[in-house]
Motif scaffolding. Sequence first.
Motif, short mmCIF file in Angstrom:
data_model
loop_
_atom_site.label_atom_id
_atom_site.label_comp_id
_atom_site.label_asym_id
_atom_site.label_seq_id
_atom_site.Cartn_x
_atom_site.Cartn_y
_atom_site.Cartn_z
N THR A 294 39.43 10.37 71.79
CA THR A 294 38.11 10.57 72.39
C THR A 294 38.11 10.11 73.84
OG1 THR A 294 37.01 10.26 70.25
CG2 THR A 294 35.67 9.96 72.23
N PHE A 295 38.73 8.96 74.08
CA PHE A 295 38.82 8.46 75.46
C PHE A 295 39.53 9.48 76.35
CE2 PHE A 295 41.53 6.45 78.67
CZ PHE A 295 40.57 5.85 79.47
N ALA A 296 40.61 10.06 75.86
CA ALA A 296 41.42 10.97 76.66
C ALA A 296 40.62 12.20 77.09
CB ALA A 296 42.68 11.38 75.89
N TRP A 297 39.92 12.85 76.13
CA TRP A 297 39.22 14.08 76.52
C TRP A 297 37.96 13.79 77.33
CZ3 TRP A 297 34.26 15.19 75.28
CH2 TRP A 297 33.71 14.69 74.09
N VAL A 298 37.27 12.68 77.04
CA VAL A 298 36.11 12.32 77.86
C VAL A 298 36.55 12.01 79.28
CG1 VAL A 298 34.30 10.58 78.21
CG2 VAL A 298 34.70 11.49 75.92
N PHE A 299 37.65 11.27 79.41
CA PHE A 299 38.17 10.91 80.73
C PHE A 299 38.60 12.15 81.51
CE2 PHE A 299 41.85 9.82 83.40
CZ PHE A 299 41.29 8.85 84.22
N LEU B 69 29.13 10.26 80.51
CA LEU B 69 30.46 9.68 80.55
C LEU B 69 30.42 8.22 80.10
CD1 LEU B 69 31.81 11.11 83.95
CD2 LEU B 69 32.34 11.88 81.63
N ALA B 70 29.41 7.48 80.57
CA ALA B 70 29.26 6.10 80.13
C ALA B 70 29.00 6.04 78.62
CB ALA B 70 28.12 5.43 80.90
N HIS B 71 28.21 6.98 78.13
CA HIS B 71 27.94 7.07 76.69
C HIS B 71 29.25 7.28 75.92
CE1 HIS B 71 25.69 8.31 73.03
NE2 HIS B 71 26.66 9.21 72.91
N GLY B 72 30.09 8.19 76.40
CA GLY B 72 31.36 8.47 75.73
C GLY B 72 32.29 7.27 75.74
N MET B 73 32.33 6.55 76.86
CA MET B 73 33.17 5.35 76.94
C MET B 73 32.65 4.25 76.00
SD MET B 73 35.66 6.10 78.86
CE MET B 73 36.16 7.27 80.10
N ARG B 74 31.34 4.14 75.89
CA ARG B 74 30.79 3.14 74.94
C ARG B 74 31.17 3.51 73.51
NH1 ARG B 74 26.26 3.37 78.53
NH2 ARG B 74 25.13 4.80 77.16
N ALA B 75 31.19 4.81 73.21
CA ALA B 75 31.58 5.25 71.87
C ALA B 75 33.02 4.85 71.55
CB ALA B 75 31.43 6.76 71.75
N VAL B 76 33.85 4.72 72.58
CA VAL B 76 35.25 4.35 72.38
C VAL B 76 35.42 2.84 72.25
CG1 VAL B 76 37.56 4.35 73.43
CG2 VAL B 76 36.11 6.40 73.57
N CYS C 87 28.50 17.94 80.63
CA CYS C 87 29.60 17.97 81.60
C CYS C 87 30.12 19.39 81.80
CB CYS C 87 30.73 17.04 81.14
SG CYS C 87 30.33 15.29 81.27
N GLY C 88 30.13 20.20 80.73
CA GLY C 88 30.56 21.59 80.87
C GLY C 88 29.64 22.37 81.78
N ILE C 89 28.33 22.16 81.65
CA ILE C 89 27.36 22.84 82.51
C ILE C 89 27.56 22.43 83.97
CG2 ILE C 89 24.90 23.00 83.09
CD1 ILE C 89 24.32 22.84 80.07
N TRP C 90 27.73 21.12 84.21
CA TRP C 90 27.93 20.65 85.58
C TRP C 90 29.26 21.12 86.15
CZ3 TRP C 90 24.71 18.92 89.09
CH2 TRP C 90 23.49 18.39 88.68
N LEU C 91 30.27 21.24 85.31
CA LEU C 91 31.56 21.74 85.76
C LEU C 91 31.42 23.18 86.26
CD1 LEU C 91 34.62 21.49 86.10
CD2 LEU C 91 34.87 22.10 83.69
#
Length: 283
Positions: free
Chosen positions: A161-166, A230-237, A261-265
Amino acid sequence: MTATAPAPAPAAFGLGHALRLGISRVGYEVRSYFRQGDTVFFTFLFPLLMLSIFSVAFSSIEFGQTPDGEPLTAAQYYLPAMLAAGVLLSGLQNLATDIAMEKGDGTLKRLAGTPLPVVGYFIGKIGQVLVTATLQAALIIVVAWLAFGVTLPTDPEAWLTFAWVFLLGVTTCAILGIGLSALPRTGKSATAVVIPIVLVLQFISGVYIQFSMLPEWLQNIANVFPLAWLAHGMRAVFLPDSYAAMEAGGEWNLTGILLVCGIWLVAGLVLTRLTFRWIRKDG
Protein backbone atom coordinates in the motif's frame (compact mmCIF):
# COMPACT_ATOMS: atom_id res chain seq x y z
CA MET A 1 28.92 9.67 -64.27
CA THR A 2 29.92 9.89 -60.64
CA ALA A 3 28.23 7.68 -58.15
CA THR A 4 26.40 9.58 -55.48
CA ALA A 5 26.61 8.29 -51.91
CA PRO A 6 23.25 7.46 -50.44
CA ALA A 7 21.93 10.02 -48.00
CA PRO A 8 22.18 8.96 -44.36
CA ALA A 9 19.00 7.70 -42.82
CA PRO A 10 17.24 10.35 -40.79
CA ALA A 11 17.67 10.05 -37.03
CA ALA A 12 14.76 8.66 -35.14
CA PHE A 13 13.11 11.37 -33.08
CA GLY A 14 10.17 9.38 -31.83
CA LEU A 15 9.13 8.28 -28.36
CA GLY A 16 12.10 5.92 -28.02
CA HIS A 17 14.50 8.80 -28.69
CA ALA A 18 12.72 10.98 -26.12
CA LEU A 19 12.85 8.17 -23.55
CA ARG A 20 16.57 7.65 -24.05
CA LEU A 21 17.36 11.34 -23.72
CA GLY A 22 15.01 11.71 -20.75
CA ILE A 23 16.49 8.77 -18.86
CA SER A 24 20.02 9.98 -19.53
CA ARG A 25 19.03 13.42 -18.20
CA VAL A 26 17.79 12.06 -14.84
CA GLY A 27 21.36 11.82 -13.52
CA TYR A 28 22.05 15.44 -14.51
CA GLU A 29 18.87 16.63 -12.82
CA VAL A 30 19.65 14.72 -9.60
CA ARG A 31 23.17 16.17 -9.43
CA SER A 32 21.84 19.68 -10.05
CA TYR A 33 19.25 19.19 -7.30
CA PHE A 34 21.79 18.27 -4.63
CA ARG A 35 24.07 21.15 -5.63
CA GLN A 36 21.40 23.67 -4.58
CA GLY A 37 21.66 24.03 -0.81
CA ASP A 38 18.39 25.91 -0.33
CA THR A 39 16.47 23.40 -2.43
CA VAL A 40 17.92 20.46 -0.51
CA PHE A 41 16.98 22.06 2.81
CA PHE A 42 13.46 23.21 1.98
CA THR A 43 12.35 20.16 -0.03
CA PHE A 44 14.61 17.26 1.03
CA LEU A 45 15.48 17.85 4.70
CA PHE A 46 12.53 19.98 5.81
CA PRO A 47 10.10 17.09 6.52
CA LEU A 48 12.82 15.30 8.52
CA LEU A 49 13.48 18.48 10.49
CA MET A 50 9.76 18.91 11.25
CA LEU A 51 9.43 15.26 12.29
CA SER A 52 12.34 15.72 14.71
CA ILE A 53 10.86 18.92 16.15
CA PHE A 54 7.38 17.43 16.66
CA SER A 55 8.80 14.19 18.09
CA VAL A 56 10.82 16.08 20.71
CA ALA A 57 8.31 18.86 21.45
CA PHE A 58 5.37 16.47 21.95
CA SER A 59 7.33 13.57 23.45
CA SER A 60 5.31 13.72 26.69
CA ILE A 61 1.95 13.50 24.89
CA GLU A 62 0.27 10.18 24.09
CA PHE A 63 -1.49 10.04 20.74
CA GLY A 64 -3.29 6.78 21.51
CA GLN A 65 -2.18 3.19 21.79
CA THR A 66 -0.71 0.54 19.53
CA PRO A 67 -2.38 -2.90 19.22
CA ASP A 68 0.10 -4.13 21.88
CA GLY A 69 -1.15 -1.54 24.35
CA GLU A 70 1.96 0.63 24.03
CA PRO A 71 1.51 4.42 23.85
CA LEU A 72 1.55 5.87 20.37
CA THR A 73 4.33 8.44 20.32
CA ALA A 74 4.41 11.77 18.53
CA ALA A 75 7.03 10.39 16.13
CA GLN A 76 4.75 7.47 15.19
CA TYR A 77 1.81 9.81 14.70
CA TYR A 78 3.66 12.44 12.61
CA LEU A 79 5.64 10.00 10.46
CA PRO A 80 2.81 9.50 7.89
CA ALA A 81 2.20 13.24 7.68
CA MET A 82 5.86 14.05 7.05
CA LEU A 83 6.08 11.36 4.37
CA ALA A 84 3.07 12.89 2.58
CA ALA A 85 4.51 16.40 2.97
CA GLY A 86 7.81 15.18 1.54
CA VAL A 87 6.06 13.94 -1.59
CA LEU A 88 4.38 17.33 -2.02
CA LEU A 89 7.60 19.27 -1.47
CA SER A 90 9.74 17.04 -3.70
CA GLY A 91 7.19 17.03 -6.50
CA LEU A 92 4.99 20.10 -6.60
CA GLN A 93 7.09 22.74 -4.81
CA ASN A 94 10.44 21.63 -6.21
CA LEU A 95 9.40 21.38 -9.85
CA ALA A 96 7.13 24.45 -9.84
CA THR A 97 9.91 26.71 -8.55
CA ASP A 98 12.74 24.99 -10.42
CA ILE A 99 11.10 25.14 -13.84
CA ALA A 100 9.89 28.72 -13.29
CA MET A 101 13.47 29.73 -12.48
CA GLU A 102 14.78 27.90 -15.55
CA LYS A 103 12.32 29.89 -17.65
CA GLY A 104 13.46 33.10 -16.01
CA ASP A 105 17.22 32.57 -16.39
CA GLY A 106 16.99 31.42 -20.00
CA THR A 107 17.77 27.73 -19.42
CA LEU A 108 14.62 26.58 -21.20
CA LYS A 109 15.27 28.97 -24.06
CA ARG A 110 18.69 27.37 -24.56
CA LEU A 111 17.24 23.85 -24.28
CA ALA A 112 14.77 24.73 -27.04
CA GLY A 113 17.73 24.83 -29.44
CA THR A 114 18.97 21.36 -28.50
CA PRO A 115 17.75 17.92 -29.63
CA LEU A 116 16.10 17.40 -26.21
CA PRO A 117 12.32 17.06 -26.77
CA VAL A 118 9.80 18.32 -24.24
CA VAL A 119 8.90 14.74 -23.27
CA GLY A 120 12.55 13.98 -22.57
CA TYR A 121 12.80 17.10 -20.41
CA PHE A 122 9.73 16.00 -18.41
CA ILE A 123 11.12 12.48 -17.99
CA GLY A 124 14.33 13.94 -16.60
CA LYS A 125 12.44 16.12 -14.12
CA ILE A 126 10.00 13.41 -13.01
CA GLY A 127 12.85 10.91 -12.72
CA GLN A 128 14.74 13.35 -10.50
CA VAL A 129 11.68 13.73 -8.27
CA LEU A 130 11.26 9.96 -8.04
CA VAL A 131 14.90 9.45 -7.04
CA THR A 132 15.05 12.27 -4.50
CA ALA A 133 11.61 11.53 -3.02
CA THR A 134 12.55 7.87 -2.59
CA LEU A 135 15.80 8.79 -0.84
CA GLN A 136 13.94 11.29 1.31
CA ALA A 137 11.24 8.80 2.34
CA ALA A 138 13.86 6.17 3.17
CA LEU A 139 15.79 8.68 5.29
CA ILE A 140 12.66 9.78 7.18
CA ILE A 141 11.59 6.19 7.89
CA VAL A 142 15.08 5.10 9.02
CA VAL A 143 15.51 8.11 11.33
CA ALA A 144 12.00 7.59 12.78
CA TRP A 145 12.85 3.94 13.43
CA LEU A 146 16.39 4.35 14.79
CA ALA A 147 16.24 7.72 16.54
CA PHE A 148 12.65 7.80 17.79
CA GLY A 149 11.81 4.11 18.15
CA VAL A 150 8.90 4.12 15.71
CA THR A 151 7.46 0.65 15.12
CA LEU A 152 7.36 -0.09 11.40
CA PRO A 153 4.76 -2.34 9.72
CA THR A 154 5.64 -6.01 9.36
CA ASP A 155 2.77 -6.89 7.04
CA PRO A 156 3.87 -7.02 3.36
CA GLU A 157 0.42 -5.75 2.35
CA ALA A 158 1.04 -2.54 4.29
CA TRP A 159 4.30 -1.94 2.43
CA LEU A 160 2.57 -2.68 -0.87
CA THR A 161 0.00 0.00 0.00
CA PHE A 162 2.83 2.37 0.86
CA ALA A 163 4.52 1.68 -2.49
CA TRP A 164 1.52 2.46 -4.72
CA VAL A 165 0.37 5.46 -2.66
CA PHE A 166 3.92 6.84 -2.74
CA LEU A 167 4.39 6.31 -6.49
CA LEU A 168 0.97 7.71 -7.33
CA GLY A 169 1.62 10.71 -5.09
CA VAL A 170 5.05 11.40 -6.55
CA THR A 171 3.76 11.21 -10.13
CA THR A 172 0.71 13.38 -9.42
CA CYS A 173 2.65 16.05 -7.51
CA ALA A 174 5.41 16.14 -10.14
CA ILE A 175 2.93 16.65 -12.99
CA LEU A 176 1.08 19.32 -10.99
CA GLY A 177 4.42 21.01 -10.25
CA ILE A 178 5.19 21.22 -13.96
CA GLY A 179 1.75 22.70 -14.60
CA LEU A 180 2.02 25.15 -11.69
CA SER A 181 5.38 26.42 -12.99
CA ALA A 182 3.44 28.52 -15.52
CA LEU A 183 1.89 30.60 -12.72
CA PRO A 184 4.88 32.72 -11.55
CA ARG A 185 5.51 35.63 -13.89
CA THR A 186 9.27 35.56 -13.29
CA GLY A 187 11.82 33.19 -11.83
CA LYS A 188 12.42 35.55 -8.91
CA SER A 189 8.75 35.42 -7.90
CA ALA A 190 8.53 31.62 -8.06
CA THR A 191 9.07 30.92 -4.36
CA ALA A 192 6.76 33.78 -3.34
CA VAL A 193 3.97 32.27 -5.47
CA VAL A 194 4.46 28.55 -4.86
CA ILE A 195 5.45 28.28 -1.17
CA PRO A 196 2.26 29.92 0.24
CA ILE A 197 0.14 27.46 -1.77
CA VAL A 198 2.14 24.54 -0.40
CA LEU A 199 1.98 25.82 3.19
CA VAL A 200 -1.79 26.31 3.11
CA LEU A 201 -2.30 22.80 1.72
CA GLN A 202 -0.15 21.34 4.51
CA PHE A 203 -2.04 23.14 7.27
CA ILE A 204 -5.50 22.14 6.03
CA SER A 205 -4.57 18.57 5.04
CA GLY A 206 -3.65 17.09 8.41
CA VAL A 207 0.13 17.45 8.13
CA TYR A 208 0.75 19.76 11.09
CA ILE A 209 -2.68 19.65 12.73
CA GLN A 210 -4.66 16.46 13.41
CA PHE A 211 -7.10 16.21 10.50
CA SER A 212 -10.07 15.17 12.67
CA MET A 213 -9.62 18.36 14.75
CA LEU A 214 -10.26 20.60 11.76
CA PRO A 215 -13.79 21.93 11.09
CA GLU A 216 -15.80 19.67 8.81
CA TRP A 217 -16.09 22.34 6.12
CA LEU A 218 -12.30 22.72 6.08
CA GLN A 219 -11.87 18.96 5.85
CA ASN A 220 -14.20 18.94 2.86
CA ILE A 221 -12.10 21.61 1.14
CA ALA A 222 -8.85 19.73 1.92
CA ASN A 223 -10.32 16.49 0.54
CA VAL A 224 -10.62 18.13 -2.88
CA PHE A 225 -6.81 18.20 -3.10
CA PRO A 226 -4.43 15.23 -3.27
CA LEU A 227 -2.30 16.00 -0.18
CA ALA A 228 -5.06 15.15 2.30
CA TRP A 229 -5.53 11.79 0.58
CA LEU A 230 -1.80 11.07 0.49
CA ALA A 231 -1.61 11.74 4.23
CA HIS A 232 -4.66 9.51 4.68
CA GLY A 233 -2.95 6.70 2.76
CA MET A 234 0.24 7.02 4.79
CA ARG A 235 -1.75 6.90 8.03
CA ALA A 236 -3.40 3.70 6.78
CA VAL A 237 0.09 2.20 6.48
CA PHE A 238 1.78 3.39 9.67
CA LEU A 239 -1.02 3.90 12.21
CA PRO A 240 -3.07 1.20 13.98
CA ASP A 241 -6.36 0.19 12.35
CA SER A 242 -8.23 1.69 15.31
CA TYR A 243 -7.29 5.13 13.98
CA ALA A 244 -9.50 4.57 10.96
CA ALA A 245 -12.45 5.54 13.18
CA MET A 246 -11.09 9.10 13.25
CA GLU A 247 -11.08 9.38 9.46
CA ALA A 248 -13.96 10.62 7.34
CA GLY A 249 -16.33 7.67 6.95
CA GLY A 250 -14.65 5.81 9.82
CA GLU A 251 -12.44 3.65 7.58
CA TRP A 252 -9.34 3.69 5.43
CA ASN A 253 -10.62 4.82 2.04
CA LEU A 254 -7.90 3.66 -0.35
CA THR A 255 -10.27 3.86 -3.31
CA GLY A 256 -10.68 7.57 -2.63
CA ILE A 257 -6.91 8.03 -2.93
CA LEU A 258 -6.92 6.42 -6.38
CA LEU A 259 -9.91 8.49 -7.49
CA VAL A 260 -8.80 11.94 -6.29
CA CYS A 261 -5.13 11.57 -7.21
CA GLY A 262 -6.10 10.07 -10.58
CA ILE A 263 -8.32 13.06 -11.36
CA TRP A 264 -5.56 15.51 -10.38
CA LEU A 265 -3.01 13.56 -12.40
CA VAL A 266 -5.16 13.87 -15.54
CA ALA A 267 -5.87 17.54 -14.79
CA GLY A 268 -2.14 18.16 -14.34
CA LEU A 269 -1.35 16.53 -17.68
CA VAL A 270 -3.96 18.69 -19.43
CA LEU A 271 -2.69 21.84 -17.68
CA THR A 272 0.89 21.01 -18.61
CA ARG A 273 -0.07 20.38 -22.23
CA LEU A 274 -1.87 23.73 -22.44
CA THR A 275 0.60 25.95 -20.57
CA PHE A 276 4.14 24.60 -20.93
CA ARG A 277 6.38 26.46 -23.38
CA TRP A 278 10.15 26.54 -23.77
CA ILE A 279 9.80 30.30 -24.06
CA ARG A 280 7.07 32.39 -22.43
CA LYS A 281 4.70 34.00 -24.93
CA ASP A 282 5.13 37.33 -23.16
CA GLY A 283 8.93 36.93 -22.85
